[in-house]
Scaffold this motif. Structure first.
Motif, PDB file in Angstrom:
ATOM      1  N   GLY A 232       0.797  -1.225  -0.262  1.00 54.64           N
ATOM      2  CA  GLY A 232       0.064  -0.109   0.078  1.00 54.64           C
ATOM      3  C   GLY A 232       0.710   1.429   0.047  1.00 54.64           C
ATOM      4  O   GLY A 232       0.256   2.243   0.612  1.00 54.64           O
ATOM      5  N   VAL A 233       1.773   1.364  -0.723  1.00 57.42           N
ATOM      6  CA  VAL A 233       2.728   2.674  -0.877  1.00 57.42           C
ATOM      7  C   VAL A 233       1.924   3.461  -1.909  1.00 57.42           C
ATOM      8  O   VAL A 233       2.174   3.180  -3.074  1.00 57.42           O
ATOM      9  CB  VAL A 233       4.065   2.337  -1.180  1.00 57.42           C
ATOM     10  CG1 VAL A 233       5.027   3.805  -1.324  1.00 57.42           C
ATOM     11  CG2 VAL A 233       4.883   1.324  -0.291  1.00 57.42           C
ATOM     12  N   GLN A 234       1.301   4.382  -1.190  1.00 55.77           N
ATOM     13  CA  GLN A 234       0.408   5.025  -2.371  1.00 55.77           C
ATOM     14  C   GLN A 234       1.121   6.176  -2.818  1.00 55.77           C
ATOM     15  O   GLN A 234       0.870   6.781  -3.987  1.00 55.77           O
ATOM     16  CB  GLN A 234      -0.898   5.783  -1.708  1.00 55.77           C
ATOM     17  CG  GLN A 234      -1.920   4.577  -1.294  1.00 55.77           C
ATOM     18  CD  GLN A 234      -3.189   5.015  -1.036  1.00 55.77           C
ATOM     19  OE1 GLN A 234      -3.539   6.143  -1.077  1.00 55.77           O
ATOM     20  NE2 GLN A 234      -3.960   4.290  -0.231  1.00 55.77           N
ATOM     21  N   ASP A 235       1.938   7.157  -2.289  1.00 60.94           N
ATOM     22  CA  ASP A 235       2.840   8.271  -2.632  1.00 60.94           C
ATOM     23  C   ASP A 235       4.018   7.760  -3.574  1.00 60.94           C
ATOM     24  O   ASP A 235       5.003   7.087  -2.806  1.00 60.94           O
ATOM     25  CB  ASP A 235       3.222   8.944  -1.536  1.00 60.94           C
ATOM     26  CG  ASP A 235       3.755  10.187  -1.824  1.00 60.94           C
ATOM     27  OD1 ASP A 235       4.339  10.448  -2.724  1.00 60.94           O
ATOM     28  OD2 ASP A 235       3.907  11.298  -0.958  1.00 60.94           O
ATOM     29  N   LEU A 236       3.985   8.052  -4.653  1.00 62.12           N
ATOM     30  CA  LEU A 236       5.151   7.599  -5.575  1.00 62.12           C
ATOM     31  C   LEU A 236       6.601   8.224  -4.986  1.00 62.12           C
ATOM     32  O   LEU A 236       7.576   7.414  -4.989  1.00 62.12           O
ATOM     33  CB  LEU A 236       4.989   7.810  -7.071  1.00 62.12           C
ATOM     34  CG  LEU A 236       5.758   7.368  -8.161  1.00 62.12           C
ATOM     35  CD1 LEU A 236       5.631   5.954  -8.062  1.00 62.12           C
ATOM     36  CD2 LEU A 236       5.447   8.228  -9.440  1.00 62.12           C
ATOM     37  N   ASP A 237       6.422   9.402  -4.431  1.00 60.94           N
ATOM     38  CA  ASP A 237       7.665  10.071  -4.087  1.00 60.94           C
ATOM     39  C   ASP A 237       8.391   9.204  -2.735  1.00 60.94           C
ATOM     40  O   ASP A 237       9.442   9.614  -2.375  1.00 60.94           O
ATOM     41  CB  ASP A 237       7.598  11.458  -3.829  1.00 60.94           C
ATOM     42  CG  ASP A 237       7.031  12.203  -4.953  1.00 60.94           C
ATOM     43  OD1 ASP A 237       7.722  11.815  -5.923  1.00 60.94           O
ATOM     44  OD2 ASP A 237       6.482  13.257  -5.023  1.00 60.94           O
ATOM     45  N   LEU A 238       7.468   8.347  -2.082  1.00 61.51           N
ATOM     46  CA  LEU A 238       7.950   7.895  -0.777  1.00 61.51           C
ATOM     47  C   LEU A 238       8.731   6.323  -1.213  1.00 61.51           C
ATOM     48  O   LEU A 238       9.308   5.809  -0.147  1.00 61.51           O
ATOM     49  CB  LEU A 238       6.831   7.630  -0.045  1.00 61.51           C
ATOM     50  CG  LEU A 238       6.715   8.848   0.902  1.00 61.51           C
ATOM     51  CD1 LEU A 238       5.287   8.567   2.034  1.00 61.51           C
ATOM     52  CD2 LEU A 238       7.829   9.100   1.924  1.00 61.51           C
TER      53      LEU A 238
END
Length: 615
Positions: A232-238
């Motif tokens: 569930g990594v939704q933020d691409l930048d993270l």
């Protein structure tokens, strides 16, 4: 970190919602509603089923450690299929076509006969206790030399409202799942591949946009570590930061293991009842507990409290395991006295369980003996893992804020999948495969916008990747100039949103009508912000343009300019030709944006030159 020396290997799974009219196995729309709009609710208790070989998946067994009652919200847009009270409809053909398009864009090989499978999921996110999934294609190409192993179409899970309450409006939305090989070896590699796949998905123009419509699961391992899946990594930048922190976590666990071996540490076996020790405690958590057990970890002192990720310690890992039994967490002597537990109580605890200075003591408090015992066993198992030959356990983890992670469950096994007997297979013959068209990639589209339309390369890229790109291309087809269309869509709409205007109510057709009016010179481009603001407020495009940009003839404009110049003769005499700029604003305010600024500038300059020349 030297990731090559560490042996970092990573792969990703990308889950992207498809922008279809209907859900994957029913005819309900794929729109989401506010939770307050739910029209009904029901409850379920979910249990794992055995595989065809009579085995139960280990991840499902973990979820069954506590009995959970799940509550589901239904809506006017959901049906009995989502409730698991009606058999599924055939596989959505629109979703399958999009899946085949994506597969062909990655140069993949389609599966000749597509079979739907059931994937065991009993965390409450599916009312049936499983998720339907279908393998569509295999073996695709990535720019870094890696491969896309599989593309599947599957149904989206229900959305968690809070705790064990779920909303069914999202359940069943078609989802594409793209799984890569473990072909990435730095955090930056992972992020770049994710960005590339996301770009290809958006190039189809057939995927949903916005927060929550795309999620990345990252699989990570290092030398002597283990494969861990982060969900569930939704933020691409993270993504890169998530990888860095997981490498740090695995390195730290290996380091703790080495120190434990050096200390000849061990894990106690006695589940000691210490409830009576804390009868008079000021700790709110321990005071309300019905049963408290202790676990002694000889040689663990200082290591349970050692940081393994920002904001996370080995004790946090043990706490995560205990929480699967329903407790709120654990206490340990590396962090005590604290949380209402006094130094006197800690000393009494150590004395009671005969713990030495180099030992750590874990406290597990439960609402009842069964819960406390379950949590104690979980902590005991996790402590044994720290001492085992595999101190980094294979597991599924969830991403926390800023990129650290927490334990969810063990990695699932082969027992998780079994055939779906309620949905017929779908054949993909050569005729259908050849009919699939490959979209133009957004990166190539951006280059074309710059070279063919004369847009600045940065604007061209922004336009190509924007959600307004389809509207931009419609405007071009209707004869609107590229610079006008891009300026309106990328800048003007953003500017009026910044001023508090809700632009969601402005239809594509309304924007096109305004742009076409500007091209025909019936509306000045300077009036666009005010007109769009009026449309957002409920006016039609025609009403807004008639009210805010009335037609001003050339003769009327010349009369306005002459009047303004006559009234400001002294200002012109003082400023000379520099008076043009200030007077432009005065004229534009007078005509209320109904005339193009270029026309105003041209006539105003001529009139100023005439006045100055006459003198």
């Amino acid at each position: 970190m030297d990731y090559k020396v560490l042996g970092l290997t990573a792969g990703i799974e990308i889950h992207q919602q498809l922008d279809t009219k209907e859900k994957l196995f029913c005819h309900c729309p794929t729109t989401l509603l506010d939770n307050a709009q739910h029209t009904g609710e029901f409850f379920r208790f979910l249990r794992a089923t055995e595989s065809e070989m009579g085995e139960i998946d280990r991840a499902a067994q973990e979820e069954m450690k506590q009995v959970r009652k799940f509550q589901y919200y239904t809506y006017r847009t959901t049906c009995l299929v989502e409730n698991d009270e009606e058999p599924p409809a055939p596989l959505n053909d629109e979703a399958l076509t999009i899946g085949l398009t994506i597969a062909k864009t990655f140069c993949m090989t389609p599966i000749p006969q597509i079979h739907v499978m059931r994937k065991l999921v009993i965390d409450g996110s599916n009312t049936s206790g499983f998720q339907r999934s279908a393998l569509v294609a295999i073996n695709g190409a990535l720019p870094n030399g890696g491969i896309i192993e599989t593309i599947c179409i599957e149904e989206e899970a229900a959305q968690r409202v809070k705790d064990d309450i779920f909303s069914l409006d999202r359940l069943g939305i078609p989802l594409i799942e793209i799984t890569t090989s473990p072909c990435m070896h730095t955090p930056e590699d992972v992020q770049q591949v994710a960005e590339y796949i996301g770009m290809v998905l958006r190039s189809t123009g057939a995927v949903k946009r916005g927060l929550g419509t795309i999620r990345q699961d990252v699989n990570i391992s290092i030398k002597d570590g283990a494969r861990v899946e982060i969900k569930g990594v939704q933020d691409l930048d993270l993504i890169a930061e998530v990888v860095r922190r997981e490498v740090q976590r695995q390195e730290s666990l290996l380091s703790i293991h080495a120190e434990l071996i050096k200390r000849h540490a061990s894990v106690g076996t006695e589940q000691t009842d210490i409830t009576d020790l804390f009868k008079e405690t000021k700790s709110a958590i321990l005071k309300k507990a019905k049963k408290i057990y202790a676990l002694v970890l000889p040689g663990f002192a200082g290591l349970v409290g050692r940081e393994i990720q920002p904001g996370r310690r080995l004790g946090s890992e043990m706490s995560d395991y205990a929480k699967k039994c329903g407790v709120g967490g654990i206490f340990h002597t590396d962090e005590l006295p604290a949380y209402g537990v006094t130094a006197v109580e800690v000393a009494a605890l150590r004395n009671f369980v005969r713990a030495q200075e180099q030992d750590c003591v874990i406290l597990v408090a439960g609402a009842n003996p069964k819960q406390a015992s379950c949590a104690w066993s979980q902590v005991h198992n996790r402590a044994q893992m720290a001492l085992s030959d595999k101190p980094v356990p294979e597991e599924t983890r969830k991403m926390l804020e800023e990129g650290s992670t927490a334990y969810m469950r063990p990695l699932p096994g082969a027992e998780r999948m079994y055939p779906e007997t309620d949905v017929l297979p779908v054949r993909i013959d050569e005729c259908r495969w050849h009919a699939v068209t490959v979209p133009e990639l957004l990166t190539l589209k951006a280059e074309r916008f710059a070279s063919e339309l004369g847009l600045d390369p940065a604007v061209a890229r922004q336009m190509a990747f924007s959600e307004y790109r389809p509207l931009f291309e419609r405007a071009l087809a209707d004869g609107v100039k590229a610079n006008l269309a891009s300026r309106t869509l990328l800048a003007t709409l953003k500017e009026i949103r910044r001023d508090g205007v809700n632009t969601d109510g402005i239809s594509d057709n309304a924007i096109l009508a305004v742009l076409q009016a500007v091209e025909k010179s019936t509306v000045a481009k300077e009036a666009i912000p005010e007109i769009l603001t009026a449309i957002a407020g409920g006016s039609t495009a025609e009403e807004a343009m008639a009210r805010l940009a009335p037609t001003v003839s050339r003769d009327e404009l010349e009369a306005v300019i002459k009047k303004i110049i006559a009234e400001r003769a002294d200002f012109i005499a003082q400023k000379q030709r520099a008076a043009l700029g200030p007077l432009m604003g005065v004229v534009m305010q007078e005509v209320r944006g109904s005339v193009d600024g270029k026309v105003v500038s041209e006539l105003l300059r001529k009139e100023i030159e005439r006045v100055l020349g006459g003198k």
